[in-house]
Design a protein around this motif. Structure first.
Motif, short mmCIF file in Angstrom:
data_model
loop_
_atom_site.label_atom_id
_atom_site.label_comp_id
_atom_site.label_asym_id
_atom_site.label_seq_id
_atom_site.Cartn_x
_atom_site.Cartn_y
_atom_site.Cartn_z
N LEU A 154 -17.53 -1.93 2.68
CA LEU A 154 -17.48 -2.32 1.28
C LEU A 154 -16.28 -3.14 0.92
O LEU A 154 -16.52 -4.42 0.31
N LEU A 155 -15.31 -2.97 1.19
CA LEU A 155 -14.18 -3.78 0.80
C LEU A 155 -14.12 -5.07 1.51
O LEU A 155 -13.67 -5.98 0.99
N LYS A 156 -14.64 -5.02 2.76
CA LYS A 156 -14.61 -6.29 3.57
C LYS A 156 -15.87 -7.23 2.86
O LYS A 156 -15.56 -8.53 2.78
N ASN A 157 -16.88 -6.72 2.95
CA ASN A 157 -18.06 -7.23 2.55
C ASN A 157 -18.49 -7.60 1.20
O ASN A 157 -19.17 -8.61 1.00
N GLU A 158 -18.13 -6.58 0.41
CA GLU A 158 -18.28 -6.83 -1.05
C GLU A 158 -17.26 -7.33 -1.78
O GLU A 158 -17.27 -8.30 -2.67
N PHE A 159 -15.99 -6.70 -1.50
CA PHE A 159 -14.77 -7.11 -2.47
C PHE A 159 -14.06 -8.39 -1.75
O PHE A 159 -12.90 -8.87 -2.38
N GLY A 160 -14.40 -8.76 -0.40
CA GLY A 160 -13.55 -9.89 0.18
C GLY A 160 -12.12 -9.41 0.74
O GLY A 160 -11.44 -10.55 0.96
N PHE A 161 -11.88 -8.32 0.97
CA PHE A 161 -10.47 -7.84 1.57
C PHE A 161 -10.50 -8.57 2.92
O PHE A 161 -11.46 -8.61 3.77
N ASP A 162 -9.27 -8.77 3.52
CA ASP A 162 -9.22 -9.53 5.00
C ASP A 162 -9.23 -8.35 5.79
O ASP A 162 -9.95 -8.46 7.01
N VAL A 163 -8.75 -7.21 5.58
CA VAL A 163 -8.66 -6.21 6.58
C VAL A 163 -8.65 -4.80 5.71
O VAL A 163 -8.31 -4.88 4.62
N GLY A 164 -9.46 -3.85 6.77
CA GLY A 164 -9.48 -2.39 5.96
C GLY A 164 -9.04 -1.59 7.03
O GLY A 164 -9.39 -1.58 8.16
N ILE A 165 -8.31 -0.44 6.38
CA ILE A 165 -7.67 0.71 7.40
C ILE A 165 -8.43 1.85 6.76
O ILE A 165 -8.05 2.31 5.67
N ASN A 166 -9.08 2.81 7.65
CA ASN A 166 -9.49 4.02 7.34
C ASN A 166 -8.48 4.95 7.65
O ASN A 166 -8.27 5.28 8.81
N TYR A 167 -7.81 5.60 6.65
CA TYR A 167 -6.40 6.22 6.90
C TYR A 167 -7.01 7.82 7.57
O TYR A 167 -6.30 8.49 8.30
N LYS A 168 -8.22 8.28 7.30
CA LYS A 168 -8.79 9.51 7.78
C LYS A 168 -8.96 9.45 9.63
O LYS A 168 -9.05 10.32 9.99
N THR A 169 -9.42 8.26 9.97
CA THR A 169 -9.57 8.27 11.24
C THR A 169 -8.40 7.64 12.20
O THR A 169 -8.52 7.12 13.33
N THR A 170 -7.55 6.91 11.45
CA THR A 170 -6.04 6.46 12.05
C THR A 170 -5.17 7.22 12.13
O THR A 170 -4.44 8.19 11.34
N GLU A 171 -4.74 7.34 13.39
CA GLU A 171 -3.71 8.32 13.85
C GLU A 171 -2.32 8.01 13.45
O GLU A 171 -1.32 8.96 13.13
N ASP A 172 -2.09 6.63 13.64
CA ASP A 172 -0.76 6.12 13.17
C ASP A 172 -0.71 5.29 12.14
O ASP A 172 -1.02 3.89 12.66
N MET A 173 -0.80 5.32 10.91
CA MET A 173 -0.68 4.77 9.80
C MET A 173 0.39 3.58 9.91
O MET A 173 0.24 2.31 9.71
N ARG A 174 1.50 3.93 10.15
CA ARG A 174 2.61 3.03 10.36
C ARG A 174 2.30 1.83 11.37
O ARG A 174 2.28 0.65 11.25
N ALA A 175 1.66 2.14 12.63
CA ALA A 175 1.29 1.32 13.73
C ALA A 175 0.07 0.39 13.00
O ALA A 175 0.16 -0.91 13.43
N ALA A 176 -0.84 1.02 12.41
CA ALA A 176 -2.14 0.15 11.86
C ALA A 176 -1.66 -0.52 11.02
O ALA A 176 -2.02 -1.83 10.94
N LEU A 177 -0.74 -0.41 10.03
CA LEU A 177 -0.23 -1.21 9.13
C LEU A 177 0.56 -2.50 9.81
O LEU A 177 0.41 -3.61 9.24
N GLY A 178 1.39 -2.32 10.55
CA GLY A 178 2.14 -3.27 11.33
C GLY A 178 0.93 -4.20 12.05
O GLY A 178 1.18 -5.57 12.20
N GLU A 179 -0.04 -3.83 12.56
CA GLU A 179 -0.93 -4.73 13.20
C GLU A 179 -1.98 -5.36 12.09
O GLU A 179 -1.97 -6.67 12.16
N ALA A 180 -2.26 -4.96 10.95
CA ALA A 180 -2.92 -5.42 10.06
C ALA A 180 -1.90 -6.55 8.84
O ALA A 180 -2.52 -7.35 8.44
N CYS A 181 -0.48 -6.23 9.12
CA CYS A 181 0.30 -6.83 8.27
C CYS A 181 1.38 -7.68 9.17
O CYS A 181 2.42 -7.31 9.20
N PRO A 182 1.08 -8.78 9.99
CA PRO A 182 2.01 -9.08 11.05
C PRO A 182 3.08 -9.90 10.64
O PRO A 182 4.23 -9.94 10.95
N ASP A 183 2.82 -10.41 9.37
CA ASP A 183 4.14 -10.97 8.75
C ASP A 183 4.69 -9.91 7.42
O ASP A 183 5.49 -10.62 6.56
#
Length: 331
Positions: free
Chosen positions: A183-212
């Motif tokens: 929904l975030l990506k297709n309806e609201f135009g977000f560039d990236v979405g992270i499912n926190y319930k299925t992500t084991e390492d939020m810190r790493a996931a955020l680093g990948e999603a936000c390279p800058d």
């Protein structure tokens, strides 16, 4: 007979049915200067949980044995007030009653021809105002920056992300189901979405999603997700603290990492707010939101539950993430 929902007892942890009570009353009659209203749409919001505690806050707590109140759109059924006529629709903070009498103070007439009535509780109501003013006044977005939004598929978060895209930002949203991520990506135009319930390492996931790195963080949840964000904030980052739904039902003080070293190292700002802080900017915000809505730059999602008797359940469902966008009860 008119139904009313009162706070029967203060919740210990997550609210349940025993905290609410339905009371039947005679339909009131308006006196001079008053109007008879029939509720059409009722807003249920996470902040109401805080008002159920007997604790000092920015708004007085609900009283035991008294009606709960929230944003409501109602129809004027009878008027003895020159400022309102029968058939008008109004929006304002009103008690959870099917029918009620009001002197009209604090009520705004809304136009069902310009937008659906429920939108005046969401994208064109306090939800939209909160998103716009929090992002613009505290976040101070600049084109090309990275914005991260937690609770991104909720009422406020979904609008924040869209405004971010309108402002030319890279927008990353955090939500709790794969369906919400789509929904975030297709309806609201977000560039990236992270499912926190299925992500084991939020810190790493955020680093990948936000390279800058992260320039603006719009926080609706608090807790461990917000802790992980701190490791990626850029110099002069702005953290907009709107809500903390992940800890609202905690009965003990939640543990969290210390934010001070992150703020000092990055000369970063972390500021909490309530939307009424910026009341003088409401007209600016509503004009911008209505304009983007009309131009098709802004869309909104609603979860509409039907039936006055289902208001408490709709409210409780907020805490298990059963809503996409704004949760509204249609009467």
């Amino acid at each position: 007979m008119s139904n009313t929902i009162i706070l029967k007892s203060r919740p210990q942890g997550t609210p349940n049915d025993s905290n609410f009570q339905f009371v039947h009353e005679k339909v009131p009659q308006p006196g001079d200067g008053e109007i008879l209203l029939k509720s059409r749409y009722v807003s249920v919001d996470p902040y109401l949980r805080g008002r159920m505690n007997d604790a000092k806050s920015y708004i007085p707590p609900f009283k035991i044995g008294k009606p709960i109140d929230s944003g409501i759109v109602a129809e004027v059924m009878e008027s003895k007030n020159e400022n309102f006529k029968k058939g008008d629709h109004v929006s304002g903070r009103l008690p959870w009653k099917k029918e009620l009498v009001s002197d009209g103070e604090g009520l705004q007439i809304v136009d069902p021809d310009k937008a659906p009535l429920s939108a005046y509780l969401g994208v064109l109501g306090l939800t939209g105002l909160t998103a716009y003013l929090g992002l613009m006044r505290i976040g101070k977005p600049e084109q090309g920056e990275t914005l991260v939004v937690s609770g991104a598929a909720g009422a406020v978060g979904s609008v924040v992300g869209q405004i971010g895209k309108i402002m030319g930002l890279r927008v990353v949203g955090i939500a709790g189901t794969d369906e919400k991520i789509e929904l975030l990506k297709n309806e609201f135009g977000f560039d990236v979405g992270i499912n926190y319930k299925t992500t084991e390492d939020m810190r790493a996931a955020l680093g990948e999603a936000c390279p800058d790195g992260i320039d603006i963080y719009f926080d609706n949840v608090g807790g461990e997700i917000s802790d992980a964000v701190l490791f990626h904030i850029n110099k002069f980052a702005r953290m907009v603290i709107c809500g903390a739904i992940s800890v609202y039902n905690e009965t003990s003080i939640p543990k969290s990492i210390s934010v001070q070293p992150f703020l000092i190292k990055n000369s970063a700002l972390m500021q909490g707010f309530i939307v009424s802080n910026y009341a003088e900017h409401f007209p600016e915000a509503i004009n911008a939101l209505a304009g983007w809505l009309k131009e098709g730059k802004l869309t909104y999602e609603e979860t509409i539950v039907e039936g006055f008797e289902n208001i408490p359940q709709a409210f409780m469902d907020l805490f298990s993430g059963k809503n996409k966008g704004k949760m509204v009860v249609k009467i």
